[in-house]
Design a protein around this motif. Structure first.
Motif, PDB file in Angstrom:
ATOM      1  N   UNK A 466       0.811  -1.221   0.000  1.00 27.33           N
ATOM      2  CA  UNK A 466       0.000   0.000   0.000  1.00 27.33           C
ATOM      3  C   UNK A 466       0.844   1.272   0.000  1.00 27.33           C
ATOM      4  N   UNK A 467       2.165   1.111   0.021  1.00 25.27           N
ATOM      5  CA  UNK A 467       3.062   2.272   0.028  1.00 25.27           C
ATOM      6  C   UNK A 467       2.922   3.048  -1.276  1.00 25.27           C
ATOM      7  N   UNK A 468       2.940   4.363  -1.190  1.00 24.99           N
ATOM      8  CA  UNK A 468       2.900   5.220  -2.372  1.00 24.99           C
ATOM      9  C   UNK A 468       4.209   6.002  -2.484  1.00 24.99           C
ATOM     10  N   UNK A 469       4.631   6.201  -3.715  1.00 23.97           N
ATOM     11  CA  UNK A 469       5.830   6.989  -3.983  1.00 23.97           C
ATOM     12  C   UNK A 469       5.422   8.451  -4.130  1.00 23.97           C
ATOM     13  N   UNK A 470       5.862   9.294  -3.208  1.00 21.64           N
ATOM     14  CA  UNK A 470       5.486  10.705  -3.239  1.00 21.64           C
ATOM     15  C   UNK A 470       6.390  11.508  -4.178  1.00 21.64           C
ATOM     16  N   UNK A 471       7.690  11.241  -4.156  1.00 18.59           N
ATOM     17  CA  UNK A 471       8.625  11.939  -5.047  1.00 18.59           C
ATOM     18  C   UNK A 471       9.936  11.180  -5.065  1.00 18.59           C
ATOM     19  N   UNK A 472      10.730  11.464  -6.108  1.00 16.09           N
ATOM     20  CA  UNK A 472      12.052  10.845  -6.220  1.00 16.09           C
ATOM     21  C   UNK A 472      12.927  11.760  -7.079  1.00 16.09           C
ATOM     22  N   UNK A 473      14.200  11.888  -6.713  1.00 17.21           N
ATOM     23  CA  UNK A 473      15.138  12.718  -7.458  1.00 17.21           C
ATOM     24  C   UNK A 473      16.561  12.244  -7.224  1.00 17.21           C
ATOM     25  N   UNK A 474      17.463  12.645  -8.104  1.00 12.84           N
ATOM     26  CA  UNK A 474      18.870  12.247  -8.022  1.00 12.84           C
ATOM     27  C   UNK A 474      19.720  13.511  -7.997  1.00 12.84           C
ATOM     28  N   UNK A 475      20.613  13.596  -7.027  1.00  8.68           N
ATOM     29  CA  UNK A 475      21.517  14.733  -6.902  1.00  8.68           C
ATOM     30  C   UNK A 475      22.917  14.201  -6.615  1.00  8.68           C
ATOM     31  N   UNK A 476      23.824  14.377  -7.602  1.00 10.01           N
ATOM     32  CA  UNK A 476      25.213  13.945  -7.470  1.00 10.01           C
ATOM     33  C   UNK A 476      25.312  12.474  -7.117  1.00 10.01           C
ATOM     34  N   UNK A 477      24.537  11.649  -7.780  1.00  7.39           N
ATOM     35  CA  UNK A 477      24.596  10.209  -7.603  1.00  7.39           C
ATOM     36  C   UNK A 477      23.785   9.675  -6.441  1.00  7.39           C
ATOM     37  N   UNK A 478      23.200  10.541  -5.629  1.00  8.16           N
ATOM     38  CA  UNK A 478      22.402  10.102  -4.479  1.00  8.16           C
ATOM     39  C   UNK A 478      20.924  10.239  -4.816  1.00  8.16           C
ATOM     40  N   UNK A 479      20.183   9.131  -4.704  1.00  3.55           N
ATOM     41  CA  UNK A 479      18.741   9.136  -4.940  1.00  3.55           C
ATOM     42  C   UNK A 479      18.037   9.505  -3.638  1.00  3.55           C
ATOM     43  N   UNK A 480      17.197  10.544  -3.689  1.00  5.52           N
ATOM     44  CA  UNK A 480      16.372  10.949  -2.544  1.00  5.52           C
ATOM     45  C   UNK A 480      14.938  10.530  -2.856  1.00  5.52           C
ATOM     46  N   UNK A 481      14.457   9.543  -2.111  1.00  4.03           N
ATOM     47  CA  UNK A 481      13.132   8.992  -2.368  1.00  4.03           C
ATOM     48  C   UNK A 481      12.239   9.255  -1.158  1.00  4.03           C
ATOM     49  N   UNK A 482      11.011   9.709  -1.440  1.00  2.02           N
ATOM     50  CA  UNK A 482      10.053  10.071  -0.378  1.00  2.02           C
ATOM     51  C   UNK A 482       8.816   9.195  -0.532  1.00  2.02           C
ATOM     52  N   UNK A 483       8.484   8.419   0.526  1.00  3.87           N
ATOM     53  CA  UNK A 483       7.344   7.509   0.513  1.00  3.87           C
ATOM     54  C   UNK A 483       6.215   8.077   1.372  1.00  3.87           C
ATOM     55  N   UNK A 484       5.068   7.453   1.215  1.00  7.01           N
ATOM     56  CA  UNK A 484       3.949   7.747   2.111  1.00  7.01           C
ATOM     57  C   UNK A 484       4.172   7.051   3.447  1.00  7.01           C
ATOM     58  N   UNK A 485       3.300   7.331   4.405  1.00  9.66           N
ATOM     59  CA  UNK A 485       3.490   6.811   5.765  1.00  9.66           C
ATOM     60  C   UNK A 485       3.442   5.298   5.829  1.00  9.66           C
ATOM     61  N   UNK A 486       2.853   4.625   4.816  1.00  7.00           N
ATOM     62  CA  UNK A 486       2.757   3.166   4.854  1.00  7.00           C
ATOM     63  C   UNK A 486       4.139   2.499   4.827  1.00  7.00           C
ATOM     64  N   UNK A 487       5.152   3.184   4.234  1.00  8.11           N
ATOM     65  CA  UNK A 487       6.491   2.584   4.200  1.00  8.11           C
ATOM     66  C   UNK A 487       7.006   2.356   5.614  1.00  8.11           C
ATOM     67  N   UNK A 488       6.687   3.258   6.544  1.00  7.61           N
ATOM     68  CA  UNK A 488       7.161   3.131   7.924  1.00  7.61           C
ATOM     69  C   UNK A 488       6.528   1.955   8.639  1.00  7.61           C
ATOM     70  N   UNK A 489       5.507   1.320   8.029  1.00  6.21           N
ATOM     71  CA  UNK A 489       4.855   0.170   8.645  1.00  6.21           C
ATOM     72  C   UNK A 489       5.509  -1.152   8.261  1.00  6.21           C
ATOM     73  N   UNK A 490       6.648  -1.130   7.521  1.00  4.40           N
ATOM     74  CA  UNK A 490       7.337  -2.360   7.131  1.00  4.40           C
ATOM     75  C   UNK A 490       7.717  -3.149   8.366  1.00  4.40           C
ATOM     76  N   UNK A 491       7.482  -4.471   8.314  1.00  5.64           N
ATOM     77  CA  UNK A 491       7.742  -5.305   9.488  1.00  5.64           C
ATOM     78  C   UNK A 491       9.234  -5.430   9.766  1.00  5.64           C
ATOM     79  N   UNK A 492      10.030  -5.570   8.738  1.00  9.19           N
ATOM     80  CA  UNK A 492      11.479  -5.737   8.906  1.00  9.19           C
ATOM     81  C   UNK A 492      12.156  -4.494   8.337  1.00  9.19           C
TER      82      UNK A 492
END
Length: 543
Positions: A466-492
């Motif tokens: 149920x996780x949603x991808x809110x935004x994603x971008x790359x700056x100098x080789x580093x990917x900055x990815x922003x998820x919805x609150x469901x990502x924080x519910x991952x069991x592991x």
């Protein structure tokens, strides 16, 4: 047998021009060809995305898949048009920067040619080719011409020539006295002496006597650097030089003792081989017996025999519960690499129980090296294979095509995703085919959220569906990815981050990943360790 360690670069090593494989351009052109099979093949894929970037290892041609017969360029209206050929077509594919570079190079070439023409004309019309008017100073170009003329004349005749007398001290009009005379005054300033090198020396007698010239024809000694002398021609050209043999004043009373015999040189020994540890990619089977599991093992490598070390590691077998695919009794007889083809010779069929995955595991392992794109298997020198006896190209690792897309590499994209295996320890790479996109990082994250599809029996989800991808971008080789609150519910927490970072850092140019949830650092949800930039990790590392 010659092998080379793996190396990475920002373009495909099998890219070259149709006329010359060793030449490639920095921008796409229809003159480019793919030499992955040894012969020039027209390129059906996007050259900027694959051929001219670090993403070439994901190129379907590089991975050995079937390619379409003719390349096509997709126009904005959707119609496929064939790129024009010839010089006009090549110029049309160049970027303005490349055109400016070529124009600058042509201008520099024209300037160089003009400089050579002017210099040649000045050499033909100037004074440098007139030795008769040369000044006697050794620092001028005329002195060099006079020296060359005098030397050549002395080797032909004992009589002096005008060019020689112009550069040497003038001889006296009368024969020289028996003793060394003092320098004669000259009405004009004495020019700098030019040393005339004799073209031949008198033969020394075998008796060891000293040869001394007659006093009546003693040459005039010229002043100069201490230890250096020069001679001129005799004043009387008709006089015949005579020599007087003077016996040596003393002879050695004893003969020198011969040098002691030297021992024969010792036989040179070949240099001792050097061993180093190198981390190599190896492929084994998973616990279900259906998928390949990549591992990175630290393997001892002798000299440059890295491919031999990789095959011997496969024969040694897996660790940590993976499936063996190679017969442990197999012995490697030899391996040669030529023009991208590795020929490996075994004493028996290497794949265990005839399972073709065994041969594919060797191909996947060897084609990680830049110098290898196909593998020819042999048993005691006789070719073997899977469908016949020909060489085998790199297969797609655990392919997934949920939309049943056609095999059209100009319209599709391969995305690497990693999922946790059922053993709870290893991660398994699944290659997902999706419609062509330039947003590869975004497509990879969305494919990872969507799940493993038909491979759910073998791998586990780590990111909540149920996780949603809110935004994603790359700056100098580093990917900055922003998820919805469901990502924080991952069991592991650890495996959710692990599979995300492994998937994204597989993409060319990506060196790290930073994760946010609802615009805030993941550290605010899971603690300080999750707020950092996660670097590219090793895949299933083995010591």
């Amino acid at each position: 047998m010659s092998e080379a360690p793996p190396a990475g670069q920002g373009y495909c090593p099998y890219l070259g021009l149709k006329q010359n494989r060793a030449i490639r351009f920095s921008s796409p052109t229809p003159e480019h060809r793919c030499y992955v099979g040894g012969e020039p093949v027209e390129i059906p894929v996007d050259q900027s995305t694959f051929c001219l970037s670090r993403n070439h290892v994901q190129c379907p041609l590089y991975m050995g898949l079937t390619i379409p017969s003719t390349p096509a360029t997709i126009s904005p209206s959707g119609a496929a048009t064939i790129a024009p050929g010839g010089l006009r077509g090549w110029l049309g594919t160049l970027s303005p920067r490349d055109r400016a570079i070529y124009a600058l190079m042509l201008g520099m070439l024209a300037i160089i040619i003009l400089v050579y023409v002017v210099a040649g004309w000045q050499a033909l019309t100037g004074d440098g080719l007139m030795p008769s008017t040369a000044v006697a100073s050794p620092t001028s170009s005329g002195a060099v011409g006079a020296l060359e003329t005098a030397t050549a004349t002395q080797g032909v005749s004992p009589q002096p020539t005008p060019s020689a007398t112009a550069t040497a001290v003038p001889p006296t009009p009368t024969p020289l006295p028996t003793s060394t005379p003092s320098p004669q005054p000259s009405p004009t300033p004495t020019p700098e002496p030019v040393i005339l090198v004799p073209t031949a020396l008198p033969t020394q007698p075998t008796s060891g006597a000293t040869v001394v010239p007659s006093p009546t024809i003693q040459p005039t000694q010229l002043p100069g650097t201490p230890g250096a002398t020069a001679t001129d021609q005799p004043a009387q050209p008709t006089a015949t030089p005579t020599v007087t043999i003077v016996p040596p004043t003393a002879l050695p009373t004893t003969l020198p003792s011969p040098p002691p015999p030297t021992a024969p040189p010792a036989t040179s020994r070949p240099p001792a081989s050097t061993m180093r540890n190198e981390r190599l990619w190896l492929y084994f089977g998973d616990t279900t017996g259906t998928l390949f599991v990549p591992t990175q093992r630290l393997v001892p490598v002798e000299d440059r025999k890295v491919a031999t070390a990789a095959i011997n590691a496969l024969i040694e077998g897996p660790r940590n519960g993976l499936e063996r695919l190679i017969d442990p009794q197999t012995r490697l007889l030899g391996i040669t690499i030529s023009n991208g083809l590795a020929t490996v010779n075994f004493d028996r069929p290497p794949h265990l129980n005839g399972d073709p995955r065994g041969l594919h595991s060797i191909v996947l392992t060897l084609t990680h090296f830049e110098t290898i794109n196909r593998v020819q298997f042999q048993v005691n020198g006789a070719n073997i294979g899977i469908n016949g006896s020909g060489p085998i190209a790199r297969p797609v690792v655990n392919p997934l095509n949920p939309d049943n897309l056609p095999v059209d590499y100009a319209a599709t994209e391969f995305l690497p995703t990693y999922y946790l295996a059922n053993d709870g320890y290893h991660t398994i790479r699944i290659i997902r085919m999706v419609p062509k996109t330039r947003q590869v990082a975004e497509g990879t994250v969305r494919a990872l959220i969507e799940g493993p599809g038909i491979y759910e029996y073998a791998v586990q989800r780590t990111i909540p569906p149920t996780t949603e991808l809110r935004s994603i971008g790359i700056n100098r080789g580093v990917v900055r990815v922003d998820f919805s609150a469901q990502f924080a519910e991952a069991a592991d927490h650890a495996t959710a981050v692990r599979t995300l970072v492994e998937s994204l850092t597989t993409l060319p140019g990506v060196t790290g990943v930073q994760i946010f949830v609802e615009g805030r650092s993941l550290a605010e949800w899971w603690g300080e360790p999750y707020g950092k930039v996660f670097p590219k990790p090793l895949i299933n590392p083995e010591g």
